[in-house]
Scaffold this active site. Structure first.
Site, PDB file in Angstrom:
ATOM      1  N   LYS A   6       0.808  -1.213   0.000  1.00  0.00           N
ATOM      2  CA  LYS A   6       0.000   0.000   0.000  1.00  0.00           C
ATOM      3  C   LYS A   6       0.850   1.275   0.000  1.00  0.00           C
ATOM      4  O   LYS A   6       0.349   2.356  -0.309  1.00  0.00           O
ATOM      5  CB  LYS A   6      -0.952   0.022   1.189  1.00  0.00           C
ATOM      6  CG  LYS A   6      -0.300   0.150   2.550  1.00  0.00           C
ATOM      7  CD  LYS A   6      -1.320   0.135   3.667  1.00  0.00           C
ATOM      8  CE  LYS A   6      -0.690   0.206   5.047  1.00  0.00           C
ATOM      9  NZ  LYS A   6       0.113   1.422   5.266  1.00  0.00           N
ATOM     10  N   ASP A   7       2.140   1.166   0.348  1.00  0.00           N
ATOM     11  CA  ASP A   7       3.020   2.336   0.372  1.00  0.00           C
ATOM     12  C   ASP A   7       3.651   2.630  -0.990  1.00  0.00           C
ATOM     13  O   ASP A   7       4.314   3.659  -1.148  1.00  0.00           O
ATOM     14  CB  ASP A   7       4.153   2.139   1.392  1.00  0.00           C
ATOM     15  CG  ASP A   7       3.663   2.174   2.826  1.00  0.00           C
ATOM     16  OD1 ASP A   7       2.590   2.760   3.072  1.00  0.00           O
ATOM     17  OD2 ASP A   7       4.348   1.618   3.703  1.00  0.00           O
ATOM     18  N   CYS A  36      -0.553   8.527  -2.201  1.00  0.00           N
ATOM     19  CA  CYS A  36      -0.915   8.199  -0.820  1.00  0.00           C
ATOM     20  C   CYS A  36      -1.774   9.284  -0.178  1.00  0.00           C
ATOM     21  O   CYS A  36      -2.515   9.023   0.762  1.00  0.00           O
ATOM     22  CB  CYS A  36       0.342   8.002   0.024  1.00  0.00           C
ATOM     23  SG  CYS A  36       1.333   6.575  -0.455  1.00  0.00           S
ATOM     24  N   ARG A  51       1.854   5.085  17.886  1.00  0.00           N
ATOM     25  CA  ARG A  51       0.458   5.541  17.798  1.00  0.00           C
ATOM     26  C   ARG A  51      -0.348   5.082  19.019  1.00  0.00           C
ATOM     27  O   ARG A  51      -1.172   5.830  19.536  1.00  0.00           O
ATOM     28  CB  ARG A  51      -0.179   5.022  16.506  1.00  0.00           C
ATOM     29  CG  ARG A  51       0.455   5.598  15.247  1.00  0.00           C
ATOM     30  CD  ARG A  51      -0.310   5.168  14.009  1.00  0.00           C
ATOM     31  NE  ARG A  51       0.478   5.412  12.813  1.00  0.00           N
ATOM     32  CZ  ARG A  51      -0.030   5.602  11.603  1.00  0.00           C
ATOM     33  NH1 ARG A  51      -1.342   5.582  11.433  1.00  0.00           N
ATOM     34  NH2 ARG A  51       0.739   5.805  10.562  1.00  0.00           N
ATOM     35  N   ARG A  68      -7.749   9.156   3.173  1.00  0.00           N
ATOM     36  CA  ARG A  68      -8.858   8.267   2.799  1.00  0.00           C
ATOM     37  C   ARG A  68      -9.704   7.929   4.024  1.00  0.00           C
ATOM     38  O   ARG A  68     -10.938   8.027   3.975  1.00  0.00           O
ATOM     39  CB  ARG A  68      -8.308   6.976   2.165  1.00  0.00           C
ATOM     40  CG  ARG A  68      -9.380   5.917   1.830  1.00  0.00           C
ATOM     41  CD  ARG A  68      -8.735   4.592   1.462  1.00  0.00           C
ATOM     42  NE  ARG A  68      -7.937   4.075   2.556  1.00  0.00           N
ATOM     43  CZ  ARG A  68      -8.396   3.295   3.525  1.00  0.00           C
ATOM     44  NH1 ARG A  68      -9.671   2.934   3.544  1.00  0.00           N
ATOM     45  NH2 ARG A  68      -7.597   2.863   4.479  1.00  0.00           N
ATOM     46  N   ARG A  69      -9.051   7.526   5.115  1.00  0.00           N
ATOM     47  CA  ARG A  69      -9.807   7.172   6.316  1.00  0.00           C
ATOM     48  C   ARG A  69     -10.546   8.379   6.890  1.00  0.00           C
ATOM     49  O   ARG A  69     -11.695   8.262   7.324  1.00  0.00           O
ATOM     50  CB  ARG A  69      -8.856   6.569   7.363  1.00  0.00           C
ATOM     51  CG  ARG A  69      -8.363   5.175   6.969  1.00  0.00           C
ATOM     52  CD  ARG A  69      -7.321   4.639   7.931  1.00  0.00           C
ATOM     53  NE  ARG A  69      -6.898   3.302   7.520  1.00  0.00           N
ATOM     54  CZ  ARG A  69      -5.656   2.842   7.622  1.00  0.00           C
ATOM     55  NH1 ARG A  69      -4.707   3.613   8.125  1.00  0.00           N
ATOM     56  NH2 ARG A  69      -5.348   1.627   7.223  1.00  0.00           N
ATOM     57  N   ARG A 121       0.758  10.101  13.552  1.00  0.00           N
ATOM     58  CA  ARG A 121       1.696   9.362  12.721  1.00  0.00           C
ATOM     59  C   ARG A 121       2.712   8.639  13.591  1.00  0.00           C
ATOM     60  O   ARG A 121       2.757   8.803  14.797  1.00  0.00           O
ATOM     61  CB  ARG A 121       2.403  10.314  11.750  1.00  0.00           C
ATOM     62  CG  ARG A 121       1.465  10.856  10.669  1.00  0.00           C
ATOM     63  CD  ARG A 121       2.206  11.356   9.453  1.00  0.00           C
ATOM     64  NE  ARG A 121       3.213  10.408   9.035  1.00  0.00           N
ATOM     65  CZ  ARG A 121       4.490  10.736   8.813  1.00  0.00           C
ATOM     66  NH1 ARG A 121       4.895  11.971   8.990  1.00  0.00           N
ATOM     67  NH2 ARG A 121       5.345   9.827   8.431  1.00  0.00           N
TER      68      ARG A 121
END
Length: 304
Positions: free
Chosen positions: A79-80, A237, A148, A124-125, A142
């Site tokens: 995904k990165d 991203c 986190r 997106r989230r 982050r």
């Protein structure tokens, strides 16, 4: 073949992924060496990804090592990976995909119908939360998973919105309070799979070994469809686009779209076909032609 040098980021999750690849390769009789480094995305934690520039933020330093032959392969979260790799680089393998859902992680029970604050750095989230749960507040957070969680426990937020794969691999399953359904939260392209990147100078013998050892053909085909969608939409991203493909018999089914930063508009479409590239491009064109182009243009204006 004496040795395969594996490049990876230093976080616990990145090391887990690199060690997974190393174990697979060592099972074939090949020696491996892990070479760790920090990327721009690891060093700059007080600014969102969208503000420091999403292009290669987690990959550039590893690609520099690949180019000079200091490492043979780089291990990434799929995904990165940017939709277009720099010239001379390619993704040569994708691991079998883990469950791709987003999950809510917290020390307390969470009721998504009530007001709460969720930590996430993903545009997106954030946009999808605004669309489906407008009463929920978000705070930018982050760092690696452990960082986190520490920030959440310090009172910054009530819960975190994360990828199931990372939570599961780090063995925090007992903190999962909700699994976001694909009917609402389609993941980013590639979520749940490990991608192996190489430079074109890597020997065909090593490429062949890595592919035979690591690559899952079904995962590769669906991720190629998702990446074709991402490339055609021209989403990085920091752009809230999403796509999820799956094999259906001898065809690939893909669903994806784009959501505005304020969560007020969403275009979501699906496509079906045999060619990964064609089905991904077809979905992207449908999304763009249905109004996604207008949303994308506005997002880019707002982010400049």
């Amino acid at each position: 073949m004496k040795m395969i040098k594996i490049g990876t980021r230093k976080s616990r999750l990145a090391l887990w992924q690199a060690e997974y690849v190393a174990r697979k390769l060592e099972a074939t009789g090949v020696s491996t060496e892990l070479i760790t480094m920090e990327t721009k995305g690891d060093k700059v934690l007080d600014v969102s990804i969208s503000k420091i520039g999403s292009k290669g933020v987690f990959t550039e330093e590893l690609e520099e090592k690949l180019a000079i032959g200091e490492i043979d392969i780089a291990v990434h979260s799929a995904k990165d990976m940017q939709s277009r790799l720099p010239e001379g680089f390619e993704l040569i393998a994708f691991s079998t995909r883990e469950k791709a859902n987003d999950v809510i992680v917290s020390d307390i029970e969470i009721d998504l119908s009530k007001p709460l604050t969720i930590g996430t750095s993903s545009t997106r989230r954030i946009a999808l939360l605004k669309y489906y749960y407008p009463h929920i507040e978000t705070v930018d957070i982050r760092g690696n998973l452990q960082t986190r969680i520490e920030k959440m426990r310090s009172g910054l937020c009530d819960a975190l919105l994360l990828a199931y794969a990372g939570v599961h691999r780090m063995e925090y399953d007992d903190m999962i309070r909700a699994e976001m359904p694909f009917s609402q939260f389609i993941p980013p392209v590639g979520q749940g799979s490990i991608a192996i990147e190489a430079h074109c100078d890597l020997t065909p013998k090593k490429i062949d070994l890595v592919r035979k050892t690591i690559n899952d053909t079904d995962t590769e085909n669906v991720l190629l469809a998702e990446r074709a969608f991402l490339r055609t939409v021209d989403g990085g991203c920091s752009i809230p686009v999403f796509a999820m493909a799956e094999k259906k018999g001898n065809q690939i089914s893909i669903e994806g779209g784009i959501v505005s930063l304020d969560g007020k508009q969403m275009i979501r479409r699906s496509a079906l076909g045999k060619s990964p590239e064609q089905v991904g491009v077809s979905l992207a064109q449908d999304v763009l032609d249905s109004g996604g182009d207008v949303i994308l243009k506005q997002i880019k204006l707002e982010m400049t």
